[in-house]
Write a protein that holds these residues in place. Structure first.
Motif, PDB file in Angstrom:
ATOM      1  N   TYR A  47      30.404  40.436  45.201  1.00  0.00           N
ATOM      2  CA  TYR A  47      30.783  41.724  44.614  1.00  0.00           C
ATOM      3  C   TYR A  47      29.608  42.290  43.823  1.00  0.00           C
ATOM      4  CZ  TYR A  47      35.660  40.143  45.297  1.00  0.00           C
ATOM      5  OH  TYR A  47      36.848  39.693  45.801  1.00  0.00           O
ATOM      6  N   LYS A  81      26.789  43.591  45.913  1.00  0.00           N
ATOM      7  CA  LYS A  81      27.141  44.863  46.548  1.00  0.00           C
ATOM      8  C   LYS A  81      26.933  46.011  45.571  1.00  0.00           C
ATOM      9  CE  LYS A  81      30.246  43.223  50.105  1.00  0.00           C
ATOM     10  NZ  LYS A  81      31.442  43.478  50.878  1.00  0.00           N
ATOM     11  N   CYS A 108      33.309  41.594  37.988  1.00  0.00           N
ATOM     12  CA  CYS A 108      33.228  40.872  39.269  1.00  0.00           C
ATOM     13  C   CYS A 108      33.875  39.491  39.150  1.00  0.00           C
ATOM     14  CB  CYS A 108      31.770  40.742  39.710  1.00  0.00           C
ATOM     15  SG  CYS A 108      31.052  42.314  40.243  1.00  0.00           S
ATOM     16  N   LEU A 142      33.708  48.943  45.424  1.00  0.00           N
ATOM     17  CA  LEU A 142      33.818  47.971  46.522  1.00  0.00           C
ATOM     18  C   LEU A 142      34.795  48.463  47.594  1.00  0.00           C
ATOM     19  CD1 LEU A 142      34.023  44.702  44.382  1.00  0.00           C
ATOM     20  CD2 LEU A 142      32.052  45.502  45.700  1.00  0.00           C
ATOM     21  N   LEU A 167      38.277  43.453  48.594  1.00  0.00           N
ATOM     22  CA  LEU A 167      38.077  42.236  47.807  1.00  0.00           C
ATOM     23  C   LEU A 167      38.158  40.978  48.653  1.00  0.00           C
ATOM     24  CD1 LEU A 167      39.994  43.057  44.510  1.00  0.00           C
ATOM     25  CD2 LEU A 167      37.563  43.248  45.008  1.00  0.00           C
TER      26      LEU A 167
END
Length: 116
Positions: free
Chosen positions: A27, A30, A49, A94, A98
């Motif tokens: 995460y 990203k 995160c 995101l 997830l």
């Protein structure tokens, strides 16, 4: 100290699984790649995160989530209200994705389990 190392140490203190830490790393990376990080928000990013990964990958009970938030607040020195707000920001960044494909998580997982 690197934020990732902090994320790992904190996760270990809270007994999170290596796979959870690995997800938090993905995460985080990203967000970095999207250019979302700056000096002001990078600790909040890291904290959010870890929190999201912990919520999604494991069966943290309510009091454990609270304990994790306490720890994040203490370690990264931010306010839990900011963290909770930022959690949503990260989710949106995101694109709510997830659940990560294994090939994104595995390299981190291997490194973490070899280190310990």
């Amino acid at each position: 100290p690197s934020l990732k190392r902090e994320m790992r140490n904190l996760s270990e203190e809270c007994n999170l699984e290596p796979v959870t830490v690995s997800m938090a790393y993905v995460y985080f990376e990203k967000l970095v790649l999207q250019g979302k990080l700056n000096k002001q928000n990078r600790k909040l990013c890291a904290g959010a995160c870890v929190l999201l990964a912990a919520k999604i990958s494991s069966d943290l009970r309510k009091h454990e989530v609270k304990h994790l938030i306490d720890k994040l607040e203490e370690r990264f020195r931010f306010n839990r209200r900011d963290l909770i707000g930022f959690e949503f920001t990260v989710l949106v960044a995101l694109e709510l994705a997830l659940y990560l494909p294994e090939n994104q998580v595995l390299p981190h997982y291997r490194r973490l389990t070899q280190q310990s």
